[in-house]
Design an enzyme around this catalytic site. Structure first.
Site, PDB file in Angstrom:
ATOM      1  N   HIS A  42       0.869  -1.185   0.000  1.00 37.37           N
ATOM      2  CA  HIS A  42       0.000   0.000   0.000  1.00 37.37           C
ATOM      3  C   HIS A  42       0.905   1.234   0.000  1.00 37.37           C
ATOM      4  O   HIS A  42       1.098   1.888   1.023  1.00 37.37           O
ATOM      5  CB  HIS A  42      -0.925  -0.001   1.216  1.00 37.37           C
ATOM      6  CG  HIS A  42      -1.863  -1.167   1.261  1.00 37.37           C
ATOM      7  ND1 HIS A  42      -1.464  -2.433   1.620  1.00 37.37           N
ATOM      8  CD2 HIS A  42      -3.191  -1.261   0.986  1.00 37.37           C
ATOM      9  CE1 HIS A  42      -2.500  -3.259   1.569  1.00 37.37           C
ATOM     10  NE2 HIS A  42      -3.561  -2.570   1.187  1.00 37.37           N
ATOM     11  N   GLU A 124      -0.134   0.196  -5.489  1.00 40.10           N
ATOM     12  CA  GLU A 124      -1.067   1.223  -5.037  1.00 40.10           C
ATOM     13  C   GLU A 124      -2.338   1.117  -5.876  1.00 40.10           C
ATOM     14  O   GLU A 124      -2.288   1.192  -7.103  1.00 40.10           O
ATOM     15  CB  GLU A 124      -0.462   2.617  -5.159  1.00 40.10           C
ATOM     16  CG  GLU A 124      -1.401   3.735  -4.741  1.00 40.10           C
ATOM     17  CD  GLU A 124      -2.007   3.518  -3.357  1.00 40.10           C
ATOM     18  OE1 GLU A 124      -3.255   3.529  -3.257  1.00 40.10           O
ATOM     19  OE2 GLU A 124      -1.243   3.326  -2.391  1.00 40.10           O
ATOM     20  N   ASP A 148      -4.148  -4.021  -6.646  1.00 40.55           N
ATOM     21  CA  ASP A 148      -4.334  -4.445  -5.262  1.00 40.55           C
ATOM     22  C   ASP A 148      -3.049  -5.063  -4.714  1.00 40.55           C
ATOM     23  O   ASP A 148      -2.500  -6.001  -5.299  1.00 40.55           O
ATOM     24  CB  ASP A 148      -5.474  -5.459  -5.185  1.00 40.55           C
ATOM     25  CG  ASP A 148      -5.692  -5.961  -3.772  1.00 40.55           C
ATOM     26  OD1 ASP A 148      -6.191  -5.183  -2.943  1.00 40.55           O
ATOM     27  OD2 ASP A 148      -5.337  -7.127  -3.500  1.00 40.55           O
ATOM     28  N   GLY A 149      -2.587  -4.549  -3.593  1.00 46.06           N
ATOM     29  CA  GLY A 149      -1.317  -4.997  -3.047  1.00 46.06           C
ATOM     30  C   GLY A 149      -1.355  -6.362  -2.397  1.00 46.06           C
ATOM     31  O   GLY A 149      -0.358  -7.088  -2.416  1.00 46.06           O
ATOM     32  N   ASP A 169       0.558  -2.218   4.996  1.00 44.29           N
ATOM     33  CA  ASP A 169      -0.028  -1.176   5.852  1.00 44.29           C
ATOM     34  C   ASP A 169      -1.275  -0.573   5.207  1.00 44.29           C
ATOM     35  O   ASP A 169      -1.268   0.561   4.742  1.00 44.29           O
ATOM     36  CB  ASP A 169       0.997  -0.088   6.192  1.00 44.29           C
ATOM     37  CG  ASP A 169       1.519   0.635   4.962  1.00 44.29           C
ATOM     38  OD1 ASP A 169       1.536   0.033   3.882  1.00 44.29           O
ATOM     39  OD2 ASP A 169       1.885   1.819   5.086  1.00 44.29           O
TER      40      ASP A 169
END
Length: 283
Positions: A42, A124, A148-149, A169
């Site tokens: 993120h 991100e 999507d991380g 995070d």
């Protein structure tokens, strides 16, 4: 939901906590020549001007990074804090190097220490955040992914390098994210059991982070160190009263090094600030 933008919170006490832990681990990894793949699930924007409209709206950096900046001479008596503050100074504008006008996010901290043999993947999902991130001048070895991380992490494993360091995070805007993070980490550790994984979580009165911690313990993971920085009591705050970090497979000596640094840092953030470090799951 893609409403969260970290610029509103850049440089707050949770950022300071998270990035000090991250810096300490990077510093340890650089002691060996063997290559490292870093994954940031993120990433955010990378570097935040503190005079931006979003950041000034809440001004949370004034109770975080700015307090440390003003006390940097005294805090630099601790070796880890001295190095971290030197990194923070390097992120400032060249025109006013003694003024705190930017706060560096995790992509900046990671990219600044990247060696020729290392790799960095930044995920991100938010379109605007990714747009800001793409404008950052980062090394060619940095791969930026608009996506999507959590799923990106699983798809990235195993990595080609001997060593792996992951930062997870999320914003935890949705309560389901705690379970999603736990499930992702359990799968990731099955694919890369020797990797070092950092997990940030907010301390909120609802206590939803406890489900995340319990799920990781119940999932059979070992060697998890926990660091929690509290700047207020849960009863006195309606919002975030603290910041938590889990480190899976922490380097030897990390706990003592961070305990020493946090003992100096916490009082600067306020009289109510306290740090606790312990082994959530022993080896």
């Amino acid at each position: 939901m893609l409403s969260y933008q970290h610029a509103y919170h850049a440089g707050n006490f949770a950022d300071v906590h998270k990035h000090l832990v991250l810096y300490a681990i990077i510093d340890h990894l650089l002691r060996k020549v063997s290559s490292v793949t870093y994954i940031d699930t993120h990433a955010g924007r990378g570097r935040y001007p503190l005079n931006a409209e979003e950041t000034l709206r809440l001004g949370e950096y004034r109770d975080g990074a700015e307090k440390l900046w003003k006390e940097r001479g005294r805090l630099a008596e601790d070796p880890l804090l001295a190095d971290w503050l030197e990194g923070l100074a390097a992120a400032q504008s060249r025109q006013n190097p003694t003024e705190l006008d930017h706060y560096p996010g995790s992509p900046w901290w990671l990219a600044q220490r990247l060696r020729e043999q290392d790799a960095l993947r930044l995920f991100e999902l938010h379109p605007r955040e990714h747009e800001h991130l793409s404008r950052q001048q980062l090394a060619d070895r940095v791969r930026q992914v608009h996506g999507d991380g959590l799923s990106g992490l699983i798809e990235s494993l195993p990595v080609a390098t001997p060593r792996l360091c992951v930062l997870v995070d999320p914003s935890y805007e949705r309560k389901e994210e705690y379970g999603e993070v736990a499930a992702t980490l359990l799968e990731a550790m099955r694919k890369a059991r020797h990797g070092i994984v950092l997990v940030w979580y907010p301390l909120l009165p609802a206590g939803r982070h406890e489900a995340l911690l319990d799920a990781l313990k119940a999932g059979g993971l070992r060697k998890i160190w926990r660091s929690e920085l509290r700047v207020a009591s849960p009863q006195s705050e309606r919002g975030m009263y603290g910041s938590g970090m889990l480190v899976i497979n922490p380097p030897w000596g990390l706990d003592r090094r961070l305990e020493d640094a946090m003992a100096r840092l916490a009082p600067v953030l306020g009289d109510a600030s306290r740090h606790r470090g312990d082994w959530w799951v022993p080896e």
